[in-house]
Scaffold this motif. Structure first.
Motif, PDB file in Angstrom:
ATOM      1  N   LEU A 106      15.352   2.343  13.759  1.00 33.36           N
ATOM      2  CA  LEU A 106      13.999   2.022  14.218  1.00 33.36           C
ATOM      3  C   LEU A 106      13.810   0.513  14.375  1.00 33.36           C
ATOM      4  N   ASN A 107      12.964   0.166  15.298  1.00 34.33           N
ATOM      5  CA  ASN A 107      12.509  -1.207  15.441  1.00 34.33           C
ATOM      6  C   ASN A 107      12.074  -1.725  14.066  1.00 34.33           C
ATOM      7  N   ASN A 108      12.482  -2.952  13.711  1.00 28.82           N
ATOM      8  CA  ASN A 108      12.192  -3.485  12.378  1.00 28.82           C
ATOM      9  C   ASN A 108      10.695  -3.532  12.085  1.00 28.82           C
ATOM     10  N   GLU A 109       9.906  -3.910  13.086  1.00 28.24           N
ATOM     11  CA  GLU A 109       8.464  -3.969  12.892  1.00 28.24           C
ATOM     12  C   GLU A 109       7.887  -2.578  12.647  1.00 28.24           C
ATOM     13  N   LEU A 110       8.359  -1.597  13.411  1.00 27.90           N
ATOM     14  CA  LEU A 110       7.872  -0.236  13.249  1.00 27.90           C
ATOM     15  C   LEU A 110       8.293   0.319  11.891  1.00 27.90           C
ATOM     16  N   ALA A 111       9.505  -0.004  11.455  1.00 26.40           N
ATOM     17  CA  ALA A 111       9.960   0.437  10.134  1.00 26.40           C
ATOM     18  C   ALA A 111       9.044  -0.106   9.049  1.00 26.40           C
ATOM     19  N   LYS A 112       8.643  -1.366   9.189  1.00 27.36           N
ATOM     20  CA  LYS A 112       7.730  -1.971   8.216  1.00 27.36           C
ATOM     21  C   LYS A 112       6.355  -1.306   8.272  1.00 27.36           C
ATOM     22  N   LEU A 113       5.900  -0.974   9.469  1.00 23.16           N
ATOM     23  CA  LEU A 113       4.590  -0.344   9.614  1.00 23.16           C
ATOM     24  C   LEU A 113       4.580   1.032   8.945  1.00 23.16           C
ATOM     25  N   LEU A 114       5.585   1.851   9.227  1.00 24.21           N
ATOM     26  CA  LEU A 114       5.652   3.179   8.629  1.00 24.21           C
ATOM     27  C   LEU A 114       5.849   3.089   7.115  1.00 24.21           C
ATOM     28  N   SER A 115       6.628   2.110   6.678  1.00 26.47           N
ATOM     29  CA  SER A 115       6.829   1.925   5.238  1.00 26.47           C
ATOM     30  C   SER A 115       5.540   1.492   4.561  1.00 26.47           C
ATOM     31  N   SER A 116       4.723   0.733   5.276  1.00 30.57           N
ATOM     32  CA  SER A 116       3.436   0.309   4.707  1.00 30.57           C
ATOM     33  C   SER A 116       2.506   1.510   4.548  1.00 30.57           C
ATOM     34  N   PHE A 117       2.669   2.515   5.410  1.00 33.41           N
ATOM     35  CA  PHE A 117       1.875   3.744   5.267  1.00 33.41           C
ATOM     36  C   PHE A 117       2.232   4.448   3.960  1.00 33.41           C
ATOM     37  N   THR A 118       3.532   4.527   3.664  1.00 32.27           N
ATOM     38  CA  THR A 118       3.949   5.171   2.416  1.00 32.27           C
ATOM     39  C   THR A 118       3.505   4.326   1.223  1.00 32.27           C
ATOM     40  N   PHE A 119       3.577   3.020   1.365  1.00 30.91           N
ATOM     41  CA  PHE A 119       3.149   2.104   0.297  1.00 30.91           C
ATOM     42  C   PHE A 119       1.688   2.339  -0.069  1.00 30.91           C
ATOM     43  N   SER A 120       0.813   2.321   0.927  1.00 29.39           N
ATOM     44  CA  SER A 120      -0.616   2.460   0.640  1.00 29.39           C
ATOM     45  C   SER A 120      -0.961   3.865   0.164  1.00 29.39           C
ATOM     46  N   ALA A 121      -0.237   4.876   0.677  1.00 24.26           N
ATOM     47  CA  ALA A 121      -0.478   6.253   0.227  1.00 24.26           C
ATOM     48  C   ALA A 121      -0.190   6.393  -1.262  1.00 24.26           C
ATOM     49  N   VAL A 122       0.927   5.824  -1.705  1.00 25.65           N
ATOM     50  CA  VAL A 122       1.295   5.904  -3.120  1.00 25.65           C
ATOM     51  C   VAL A 122       0.380   5.011  -3.965  1.00 25.65           C
ATOM     52  N   LYS A 123       0.088   3.842  -3.463  1.00 26.21           N
ATOM     53  CA  LYS A 123      -0.787   2.922  -4.205  1.00 26.21           C
ATOM     54  C   LYS A 123      -2.139   3.558  -4.485  1.00 26.21           C
ATOM     55  N   ARG A 124      -2.635   4.351  -3.534  1.00 22.47           N
ATOM     56  CA  ARG A 124      -3.968   4.932  -3.664  1.00 22.47           C
ATOM     57  C   ARG A 124      -3.951   6.441  -3.924  1.00 22.47           C
ATOM     58  N   HIS A 125      -2.864   6.949  -4.482  1.00 18.79           N
ATOM     59  CA  HIS A 125      -2.818   8.409  -4.660  1.00 18.79           C
ATOM     60  C   HIS A 125      -3.723   8.896  -5.796  1.00 18.79           C
ATOM     61  N   HIS A 126      -4.381   7.970  -6.464  1.00 12.94           N
ATOM     62  CA  HIS A 126      -5.407   8.358  -7.435  1.00 12.94           C
ATOM     63  C   HIS A 126      -6.800   7.965  -6.948  1.00 12.94           C
ATOM     64  N   GLY A 127      -6.912   7.530  -5.707  1.00 11.31           N
ATOM     65  CA  GLY A 127      -8.215   7.089  -5.217  1.00 11.31           C
ATOM     66  C   GLY A 127      -8.350   7.245  -3.719  1.00 11.31           C
ATOM     67  N   ARG A 128      -8.902   6.210  -3.081  1.00 10.49           N
ATOM     68  CA  ARG A 128      -9.140   6.254  -1.637  1.00 10.49           C
ATOM     69  C   ARG A 128      -8.332   5.167  -0.925  1.00 10.49           C
ATOM     70  N   LEU A 129      -7.915   5.501   0.283  1.00 16.90           N
ATOM     71  CA  LEU A 129      -7.240   4.496   1.109  1.00 16.90           C
ATOM     72  C   LEU A 129      -8.223   3.407   1.504  1.00 16.90           C
ATOM     73  N   GLY A 130      -7.737   2.177   1.457  1.00 16.17           N
ATOM     74  CA  GLY A 130      -8.540   1.065   1.939  1.00 16.17           C
ATOM     75  C   GLY A 130      -8.015   0.591   3.278  1.00 16.17           C
ATOM     76  N   ASN A 131      -8.536  -0.508   3.763  1.00 14.78           N
ATOM     77  CA  ASN A 131      -8.037  -1.111   4.995  1.00 14.78           C
ATOM     78  C   ASN A 131      -6.591  -1.538   4.771  1.00 14.78           C
ATOM     79  N   LEU A 132      -5.707  -1.136   5.667  1.00 15.13           N
ATOM     80  CA  LEU A 132      -4.281  -1.392   5.475  1.00 15.13           C
ATOM     81  C   LEU A 132      -3.982  -2.885   5.334  1.00 15.13           C
ATOM     82  N   ALA A 133      -4.671  -3.709   6.099  1.00 15.20           N
ATOM     83  CA  ALA A 133      -4.446  -5.158   6.028  1.00 15.20           C
ATOM     84  C   ALA A 133      -4.772  -5.708   4.649  1.00 15.20           C
TER      85      ALA A 133
END
Length: 325
Positions: A106-133
């Motif tokens: 995958l494109n490096n930028e896209l890999a980082k974007l999709l990985s950031s989705f998993t990051f925020s999902a796990v970070k907030r798995h006890h609460g609510r998603l915030g603004n990704l930025a």
């Protein structure tokens, strides 16, 4: 002494069970996750299975710290925030999914974007998603705490757990390399660059349809993780989805109890006409590739019941008999 996730459950068992529920949940969906990124067509309909699995398989890895293990064995004692596990788990999941996606070309930028989705999902798995930025920016307080957390995990036990969870993958994860990733704050450099260079610049150039698909991918990872984590205790190995009740039967029972099926008043005659004519119109115009339809009726003509009826018919016409309303 085994690592625990809950008072009477090992961390290894919990992660395996949540990952299994997540896999069965995401595999039960028919997905079309195609979009355009950097001028190229991308389809992650199959990769989403791995992203969901890796998120679920490591969503509580941070519970391996001695601080959390002391907490889970002594719930009646006072504990400080060092027992927290979500952020460390999230950074690890980012590290793992980024490495995995790079093996897929995958494109490096896209890999980082999709990985950031998993990051925020796990970070907030006890609460609510915030603004990704905002989610990817980590405060100095937590940057100072993460090194202490990561150095208070038994490296042999956690490496064995990691190896077990990715035994079917071609890539490897070395725990000591991840520790260095934390100690050197490499993760922070990557996430800050991602926030400013990708989210603020590259992402703004993506077309609106692709942004909608990416938003859906993010929500899909997050919601599947939450569903799996909350339900792994109550769902059996063979049943990971709840069959939908026959919505039409419930609607008809409601209509009969209110006399809508045999209308006597003028308003009920209009409701009945709206109910059936809307369904007839749907059958004329329905297209499996058209995802959004609208129902326009005057106030009081039963839009809610009519919309449920239409939604039930739509899922059957689309071939998704057991999809949720």
């Amino acid at each position: 002494m085994e690592l625990l996730s809950h008072p009477e459950k090992t961390l290894n068992s919990h992660l395996s069970e949540v990952a299994n529920v997540a896999l069965k949940t995401i595999k039960g969906k028919e997905l079309n996750l195609s979009f355009n990124y950097d001028g190229k067509d991308v389809d992650v309909s199959k990769l989403i299975i791995d992203l969901v699995y890796l998120s679920a398989a490591f969503h509580d890895l941070g519970k391996g710290t001695s601080f959390f293990q002391d907490y889970i064995r002594n719930l009646d004692k006072m504990h400080d925030k060092k027992k927290s596990h979500a952020l460390l788990s999230a950074v690890f999941v980012f590290y793992v999914t980024d490495k995995f996606l790079k093996t897929k070309g995958l494109n490096n930028e896209l890999a980082k974007l999709l990985s950031s989705f998993t990051f925020s999902a796990v970070k907030r798995h006890h609460g609510r998603l915030g603004n990704l930025a905002d989610e990817v920016l980590i405060s100095s307080e937590w940057r100072n705490l993460l090194p202490e957390l990561v150095q208070n995990i038994n490296s042999e036990k956690i490496q064995e757990l990691i190896n077990n969870k990715i035994s079917n993958y071609s890539f490897k994860i070395d725990w000591n390399s991840f520790v260095a990733f934390i100690l050197n704050e490499t993760y922070n450099d990557i996430l800050e660059d991602f926030s400013f260079d990708i989210l603020q610049e590259s992402y703004s150039e993506i077309d609106s349809n692709s942004k909608i698909t990416l938003f859906y991918i993010h929500q899909l990872i997050y919601s599947t993780l939450l569903f799996s984590d909350k339900n792994e205790v109550v769902l059996s190995d063979t049943k990971t989805t709840v069959n939908q009740s026959n919505v039409i039967q419930n609607i008809e029972a409601y209509r009969e109890s209110n006399g809508f099926n045999k209308p006597k008043s003028e308003i009920n005659k209009l409701k009945n006409e709206a109910f059936y004519s809307s369904l007839e119109q749907l059958e004329k115009v329905f297209n499996k590739n058209q995802h959004i339809y609208s129902v326009t009726l005057p106030t009081g003509l039963g839009k809610t019941i009519t919309a449920f009826n239409i939604a039930d018919k739509m899922r059957k016409l689309a071939g998704f008999e057991n999809s949720k309303l």
